[in-house]
Scaffold this motif. Structure first.
Motif, PDB file in Angstrom:
ATOM      1  N   ILE A 129       0.874  -1.183   0.000  1.00 29.49           N
ATOM      2  CA  ILE A 129       0.000   0.000   0.000  1.00 29.49           C
ATOM      3  C   ILE A 129       0.899   1.217   0.000  1.00 29.49           C
ATOM      4  O   ILE A 129       1.855   1.286   0.779  1.00 29.49           O
ATOM      5  CB  ILE A 129      -0.879   0.059   1.281  1.00 29.49           C
ATOM      6  CG1 ILE A 129      -1.734  -1.206   1.425  1.00 29.49           C
ATOM      7  CG2 ILE A 129      -1.772   1.306   1.273  1.00 29.49           C
ATOM      8  CD1 ILE A 129      -2.322  -1.389   2.814  1.00 29.49           C
ATOM      9  N   VAL A 130       0.606   2.176  -0.868  1.00 24.83           N
ATOM     10  CA  VAL A 130       1.242   3.482  -0.775  1.00 24.83           C
ATOM     11  C   VAL A 130       0.130   4.429  -0.336  1.00 24.83           C
ATOM     12  O   VAL A 130      -0.911   4.533  -0.998  1.00 24.83           O
ATOM     13  CB  VAL A 130       1.838   3.945  -2.130  1.00 24.83           C
ATOM     14  CG1 VAL A 130       2.453   5.339  -1.974  1.00 24.83           C
ATOM     15  CG2 VAL A 130       2.887   2.965  -2.610  1.00 24.83           C
ATOM     16  N   ALA A 131       0.337   5.089   0.810  1.00 24.50           N
ATOM     17  CA  ALA A 131      -0.704   5.970   1.339  1.00 24.50           C
ATOM     18  C   ALA A 131      -0.141   7.367   1.527  1.00 24.50           C
ATOM     19  O   ALA A 131       1.067   7.535   1.716  1.00 24.50           O
ATOM     20  CB  ALA A 131      -1.219   5.435   2.674  1.00 24.50           C
ATOM     21  N   ASN A 132      -1.021   8.355   1.503  1.00 27.38           N
ATOM     22  CA  ASN A 132      -0.551   9.717   1.737  1.00 27.38           C
ATOM     23  C   ASN A 132      -0.602  10.033   3.224  1.00 27.38           C
ATOM     24  O   ASN A 132      -0.964   9.192   4.042  1.00 27.38           O
ATOM     25  CB  ASN A 132      -1.355  10.732   0.916  1.00 27.38           C
ATOM     26  CG  ASN A 132      -2.819  10.788   1.319  1.00 27.38           C
ATOM     27  OD1 ASN A 132      -3.199  10.287   2.384  1.00 27.38           O
ATOM     28  ND2 ASN A 132      -3.644  11.388   0.476  1.00 27.38           N
ATOM     29  N   ALA A 133      -0.248  11.259   3.562  1.00 30.68           N
ATOM     30  CA  ALA A 133      -0.140  11.651   4.969  1.00 30.68           C
ATOM     31  C   ALA A 133      -1.472  11.554   5.719  1.00 30.68           C
ATOM     32  O   ALA A 133      -1.495  11.428   6.941  1.00 30.68           O
ATOM     33  CB  ALA A 133       0.408  13.072   5.072  1.00 30.68           C
ATOM     34  N   ASP A 134      -2.581  11.605   4.989  1.00 29.08           N
ATOM     35  CA  ASP A 134      -3.890  11.508   5.643  1.00 29.08           C
ATOM     36  C   ASP A 134      -4.364  10.076   5.782  1.00 29.08           C
ATOM     37  O   ASP A 134      -5.506   9.840   6.194  1.00 29.08           O
ATOM     38  CB  ASP A 134      -4.937  12.305   4.838  1.00 29.08           C
ATOM     39  CG  ASP A 134      -4.570  13.776   4.753  1.00 29.08           C
ATOM     40  OD1 ASP A 134      -4.677  14.360   3.655  1.00 29.08           O
ATOM     41  OD2 ASP A 134      -4.132  14.320   5.789  1.00 29.08           O
ATOM     42  N   GLY A 135      -3.514   9.132   5.397  1.00 26.19           N
ATOM     43  CA  GLY A 135      -3.901   7.727   5.521  1.00 26.19           C
ATOM     44  C   GLY A 135      -4.803   7.255   4.404  1.00 26.19           C
ATOM     45  O   GLY A 135      -5.493   6.246   4.540  1.00 26.19           O
ATOM     46  N   ILE A 136      -4.815   7.969   3.294  1.00 23.90           N
ATOM     47  CA  ILE A 136      -5.627   7.553   2.138  1.00 23.90           C
ATOM     48  C   ILE A 136      -4.731   6.765   1.193  1.00 23.90           C
ATOM     49  O   ILE A 136      -3.710   7.293   0.731  1.00 23.90           O
ATOM     50  CB  ILE A 136      -6.196   8.767   1.359  1.00 23.90           C
ATOM     51  CG1 ILE A 136      -6.743   9.824   2.304  1.00 23.90           C
ATOM     52  CG2 ILE A 136      -7.180   8.323   0.297  1.00 23.90           C
ATOM     53  CD1 ILE A 136      -8.119   9.556   2.827  1.00 23.90           C
ATOM     54  N   PRO A 137      -5.102   5.523   0.871  1.00 27.03           N
ATOM     55  CA  PRO A 137      -4.262   4.748  -0.059  1.00 27.03           C
ATOM     56  C   PRO A 137      -4.332   5.359  -1.450  1.00 27.03           C
ATOM     57  O   PRO A 137      -5.435   5.669  -1.940  1.00 27.03           O
ATOM     58  CB  PRO A 137      -4.908   3.365  -0.050  1.00 27.03           C
ATOM     59  CG  PRO A 137      -5.881   3.362   1.073  1.00 27.03           C
ATOM     60  CD  PRO A 137      -6.259   4.764   1.343  1.00 27.03           C
ATOM     61  N   ILE A 138      -3.177   5.549  -2.091  1.00 30.44           N
ATOM     62  CA  ILE A 138      -3.191   6.061  -3.453  1.00 30.44           C
ATOM     63  C   ILE A 138      -2.829   4.968  -4.461  1.00 30.44           C
ATOM     64  O   ILE A 138      -3.057   5.096  -5.648  1.00 30.44           O
ATOM     65  CB  ILE A 138      -2.283   7.311  -3.618  1.00 30.44           C
ATOM     66  CG1 ILE A 138      -0.856   7.006  -3.160  1.00 30.44           C
ATOM     67  CG2 ILE A 138      -2.831   8.467  -2.816  1.00 30.44           C
ATOM     68  CD1 ILE A 138       0.087   8.188  -3.353  1.00 30.44           C
ATOM     69  N   ARG A 139      -2.265   3.878  -3.966  1.00 30.78           N
ATOM     70  CA  ARG A 139      -1.976   2.737  -4.819  1.00 30.78           C
ATOM     71  C   ARG A 139      -1.904   1.528  -3.895  1.00 30.78           C
ATOM     72  O   ARG A 139      -1.203   1.568  -2.884  1.00 30.78           O
ATOM     73  CB  ARG A 139      -0.639   2.914  -5.533  1.00 30.78           C
ATOM     74  CG  ARG A 139      -0.292   1.739  -6.482  1.00 30.78           C
ATOM     75  CD  ARG A 139       1.196   1.534  -6.551  1.00 30.78           C
ATOM     76  NE  ARG A 139       1.587   0.493  -7.485  1.00 30.78           N
ATOM     77  CZ  ARG A 139       1.611  -0.813  -7.191  1.00 30.78           C
ATOM     78  NH1 ARG A 139       1.256  -1.237  -5.990  1.00 30.78           N
ATOM     79  NH2 ARG A 139       2.001  -1.711  -8.101  1.00 30.78           N
TER      80      ARG A 139
END
Lengths: 96, 100
Positions: free
Chosen positions: B21-31
């Motif tokens: 999982i690649v997630a952003n700082a807000d914990g939203i998975p982007i991939r």
């Protein structure tokens, strides 16, 4: 107790091991190669983190359980193995 | 971006890797190779734990920083590498479970 002591000494004999700490359930060090205040600081902080990690694991899968938590930093690795009534902490330098 | 994709695919090709999982700082998975809800759950809970681990490291030594957090459980290992404002999460089965 001798077997535990032998095992810890074998771990400590490794050249890259900085220190070991055995803490009780309250986060009080019962045996450590660090001096008291440093051991207590590590044990206290890592106990909270380990409790959070344990509940994170159970959150993801209630059948699962934490066995080891490893914190890799720029210059060392901190390994924590929680047991029901104690915490074993090992600090190891990252050589090279 | 293509290079990142290649690296992730190389990791995912390993038989014991359950998912990434690649997630952003807000914990939203982007991939992610997990389905959305599972990825979202992992990213969210692990983001908080990683933040706590990082502040624990800085608490002990303000010059130091967290590089990777590895959570070993009974049947798998979860590795989290925070980088700038992203988190890379990898879930790997232990080999003896991978073969069954």
């Amino acid at each position: 107790m001798t077997e535990v002591e032998e095992t810890l000494q074998r771990v400590e004999a490794n050249g890259s091991v900085i220190a070991t700490i055995v803490a009780n359930a309250e986060g009080i060090p019962v045996r450590s190669t660090f001096e008291n205040s440093k051991a207590a600081k590590y044990a206290g902080l890592l106990r909270h983190l380990t409790m959070m990690a344990t509940s994170t694991v159970r959150d993801i899968d209630p059948q699962n359980d934490l066995t080891v938590l490893r914190i890799g930093t720029k210059n060392q690795e901190i390994m924590i193995a929680p047991e029901s009534d104690s915490l074993v902490i090992v600090l190891q330098r990252c050589d090279g | 971006m293509a290079e990142v994709e290649e690296i992730l695919q190389r990791i995912e090709a390993h038989g014991s890797v359950t998912g990434t999982i690649v997630a952003n700082a807000d914990g939203i998975p982007i991939r992610s190779t997990f389905d959305n809800s599972k990825a979202g759950k992992y990213a969210d809970v692990l983001r908080h734990l990683t933040a706590m681990a990082r502040s624990t490291v800085r608490d002990v030594d303000p010059q130091n920083d967290l590089v990777v957090l590895r959570i070993s459980t009974k049947n798998q290992e979860i590795m989290i590498a925070p980088e700038n404002s992203y988190y890379l999460i990898l879930v790997q089965r232990f080999e003896r479970y991978a073969r069954t």
